[in-house]
Write a protein that holds these residues in place. Structure first.
Motif, PDB file in Angstrom:
ATOM      1  N   GLY A 222       4.587  45.523   5.329  1.00 14.37           N
ATOM      2  CA  GLY A 222       5.162  45.259   4.005  1.00 14.37           C
ATOM      3  C   GLY A 222       4.100  44.881   2.992  1.00 14.37           C
ATOM      4  N   THR A 229       3.672  50.805  -3.765  1.00  8.57           N
ATOM      5  CA  THR A 229       4.908  50.674  -4.532  1.00  8.57           C
ATOM      6  C   THR A 229       4.699  49.949  -5.854  1.00  8.57           C
ATOM      7  OG1 THR A 229       5.470  48.599  -3.413  1.00  8.57           O
ATOM      8  CG2 THR A 229       6.261  50.638  -2.403  1.00  8.57           C
ATOM      9  N   THR A 233       9.686  44.081  -4.977  1.00  7.16           N
ATOM     10  CA  THR A 233      11.129  44.315  -4.885  1.00  7.16           C
ATOM     11  C   THR A 233      11.466  45.628  -4.202  1.00  7.16           C
ATOM     12  OG1 THR A 233      11.135  45.339  -7.096  1.00  7.16           O
ATOM     13  CG2 THR A 233      11.583  42.976  -6.964  1.00  7.16           C
ATOM     14  N   ALA A 234      10.472  46.478  -3.920  1.00  3.61           N
ATOM     15  CA  ALA A 234      10.724  47.730  -3.212  1.00  3.61           C
ATOM     16  C   ALA A 234      11.244  47.428  -1.808  1.00  3.61           C
ATOM     17  CB  ALA A 234       9.448  48.574  -3.136  1.00  3.61           C
ATOM     18  N   THR A 235      12.236  48.208  -1.350  1.00  4.90           N
ATOM     19  CA  THR A 235      12.886  47.949  -0.060  1.00  4.90           C
ATOM     20  C   THR A 235      11.889  47.925   1.090  1.00  4.90           C
ATOM     21  OG1 THR A 235      14.903  49.027  -0.858  1.00  4.90           O
ATOM     22  CG2 THR A 235      14.685  48.735   1.519  1.00  4.90           C
ATOM     23  N   LYS A 236      10.967  48.899   1.122  1.00  5.97           N
ATOM     24  CA  LYS A 236      10.024  48.982   2.240  1.00  5.97           C
ATOM     25  C   LYS A 236       9.048  47.803   2.255  1.00  5.97           C
ATOM     26  CE  LYS A 236       6.739  52.051   2.215  1.00  5.97           C
ATOM     27  NZ  LYS A 236       6.000  53.336   2.134  1.00  5.97           N
ATOM     28  N   TRP A 238       9.880  44.310   0.749  1.00  2.00           N
ATOM     29  CA  TRP A 238      10.494  43.005   0.985  1.00  2.00           C
ATOM     30  C   TRP A 238      11.295  42.951   2.284  1.00  2.00           C
ATOM     31  CZ3 TRP A 238      15.615  41.724   1.534  1.00  2.00           C
ATOM     32  CH2 TRP A 238      16.572  42.631   1.071  1.00  2.00           C
ATOM     33  N   VAL A 239      11.918  44.082   2.666  1.00  3.23           N
ATOM     34  CA  VAL A 239      12.701  44.066   3.908  1.00  3.23           C
ATOM     35  C   VAL A 239      11.787  43.889   5.121  1.00  3.23           C
ATOM     36  CG1 VAL A 239      14.162  45.449   5.440  1.00  3.23           C
ATOM     37  CG2 VAL A 239      14.639  45.391   2.993  1.00  3.23           C
ATOM     38  N   THR A 240      10.705  44.689   5.176  1.00  2.00           N
ATOM     39  CA  THR A 240       9.798  44.579   6.326  1.00  2.00           C
ATOM     40  C   THR A 240       9.068  43.231   6.333  1.00  2.00           C
ATOM     41  OG1 THR A 240       8.145  45.804   5.034  1.00  2.00           O
ATOM     42  CG2 THR A 240       9.420  47.050   6.633  1.00  2.00           C
TER      43      THR A 240
END
Length: 524
Positions: A222, A229, A233-236, A238-240
């Motif tokens: 991440g 990115t 705030t990009a999914t890849k 903050w999620v990771t």
């Protein structure tokens, strides 16, 4: 070994230096590889018709592999013995290097870099373990100065060697150069390292491994995706990062339950180890992150070739070469809390110059500042590492060096990603050139992009005022990013203020026979 650490000879004898030579060879391969590959990224873009974000994964994949395998090093060293494990790490690294040279696509290159990282991740913690056990606590400062040799050769030789190999031969030799070094290292290690005497008494912490290794890899994935990115705030991103952080936190909570955890966080009860490790972590975030931008400034703003950019970075390594042996000797005699703050002051002094860079800043001033920073580096990193490992017993050294290396890796990744994101966000603010678009993407070309491309021979007809505005904007972006790095360097003085200023009492020095039996960590 003698009966007590205090009875050990003051000088490093031939047997210890012979072992140190093996470790230095492996460390040279690992550290040179990172700096050599970093200057080859533009070549990979051209060769594989890839974007910068794609070729950056040749560095990121290697980093993720390091983060995955480093936690296993401490247990594996105790279970299988350091000699055979070190030779396996050398073999994996060398084989991965040869495979990298055969890559026909960017995807293959990234995959082979991961294999290379699995070997490279074990080289440094195992090397530190081997050397610390060989020398004992009283000589660890001088021995760490020996291990510092490849850390000097990295910033000096890496960019120069990488630039020369790419210009004189081809990018394949960036990796093939490791083959002869790896073969020599394997033969040398077979004859020079003492025979293993592993004591496989500890069970493997599978639960810890399933939390820590994937957690570190996801978190660093991440962080490493931030430059691509441009936003957290990009999914890849903050999620990771969130999943990785939760797994790591889960491991921290869990690790105090098993008798033999994968990573022994109980060692942090040792105040000297804790303070030294935190100091090193903050320093790596501050300096290593911004340090990678120094050659980028010479390449993108001043239009230098990779070879010339490498040569311009040489004063930093030369400065460190002067002070590192002195600092290593002093670390065995004077508490590091009395010397490291002065070394950090030199780093801050030299770093400040880069907050003022423009399109025509004097090379004499910049090289002089790099030299001053190098003087400070030589008196900072290895003394702090010495302080971290000195109070550990032989049995604890493998796990202590693993802790130090993991935090170094995380700090370096966070620092690099942070500086990259800040620089990228600044560059993205450049004004577009009316009527000029990128043929590949159809996006407008900014003045900054055009100026950087023009510096590297792109056939673009730009008015002189547009070119100058673009270069000035890029230089200002670098200066603003260096300001962030400078503030982080100043922040390093906070943990450094808590480094030991008095010698440890004799009762706290680990004795030579403590390596055979696990010993409680002394509370300070």
């Amino acid at each position: 070994m003698t009966d007590t650490a205090a009875a050990q000879p003051a000088k490093l004898d031939a047997a210890v230096l012979k072992i140190a030579g093996v470790v230095v060879l492996g460390a040279i391969m690992s550290i040179l590889d990172i700096t050599v590959v970093s200057v080859a990224l533009p070549t990979f873009q051209t060769e594989f018709d890839a974007t910068y974000a794609q070729v950056a994964w040749t560095l990121t994949g290697y980093t993720l592999a390091l983060a995955t395998v480093i936690p296993l090093s401490g247990w594996a060293a105790d279970r299988f013995g350091t000699k055979r494990l070190y030779m396996l790490a050398l073999f994996l690294f060398t084989a991965g290097s040869v495979l990298c040279a055969t890559a026909g696509s960017i995807e293959q290159l990234v995959a082979y870099r991961v294999l290379q990282g699995l070997g490279g991740g074990m080289l440094m913690p195992l090397g530190m373990t081997i050397m610390t056990r060989a020398a004992g606590p009283e000589r660890i400062g001088r021995l760490m100065a020996v291990l510092g040799i490849p850390m000097l050769l990295g910033p000096i030789g890496g960019p120069i060697l990488g630039g020369w190999l790419i210009e004189a031969a081809s990018w394949h030799w960036v990796f093939l150069i490791n083959l002869p070094i790896g073969i020599i290292g394997l033969v040398y290690a077979f004859f020079a390292l003492p025979k293993d005497d592993p004591k496989p008494s500890e069970s493997f912490d599978f639960v810890g491994m399933l939390m820590l290794s994937p957690g570190l890899a996801l978190f660093l994935y991440g962080v490493s995706s931030l430059p691509e990115t441009g936003t957290i705030t990009a999914t890849k991103v903050w999620v990771t990062m969130l999943i990785g952080a939760l797994l790591v936190i889960g491991f921290v909570v869990y690790s105090f339950k098993p008798k033999h955890p994968l990573l022994d966080l109980r060692l942090f009860r040792n105040k000297r180890l804790a303070v030294s490790t935190i100091s090193l972590f903050v320093f790596v975030i501050a300096f290593m992150g911004a340090g990678l931008l120094f050659p980028s400034y010479f390449l993108q703003v001043r239009g230098e070739s990779t070879l010339h950019a490498g040569l311009l970075m040489a004063p930093q390594g030369i400065g460190a070469m002067i002070t590192m042996p002195i600092a290593g000797t002093l670390a065995d005699r004077i508490p590091v809390g009395r010397t490291v703050p002065f070394a950090m002051a030199l780093i801050a002094l030299g770093f400040f110059t880069f907050t003022q860079v423009g399109t025509d800043t004097s090379y004499l001033l910049l090289c002089g500042s790099l030299f001053v920073m190098g003087l400070g580096m030589g008196g900072t990193m290895m003394p702090i590492m010495t302080s971290a490992l000195r109070t550990l017993t032989n049995h604890e050294v493998a796990r202590g060096s693993t802790l130090v290396n993991i935090l170094q890796q995380i700090g370096g990744s966070i620092g690099t990603a942070t500086m990259s994101v800040i620089l990228t966000s600044h560059l993205n603010g450049s004004a577009p050139i009316p009527g000029v678009t990128n043929p590949g993407t159809g996006e407008p070309v900014t003045e900054a992009e055009a100026a950087i491309a023009a510096q590297h021979g792109a056939q673009m007809q730009l008015p002189p005022d547009v070119l100058q505005r673009g270069l000035t904007f890029v230089a200002d972006s670098f200066a603003s990013t260096f300001w962030v790095g400078f503030i982080l360097v100043l922040a390093t003085f906070i943990p450094i203020a808590f480094l030991p200023r008095k010698k440890a009492p004799a009762s706290e020095a680990p004795s030579a026979d403590e390596g055979a039996v696990p010993t409680p960590v002394v509370m300070h």
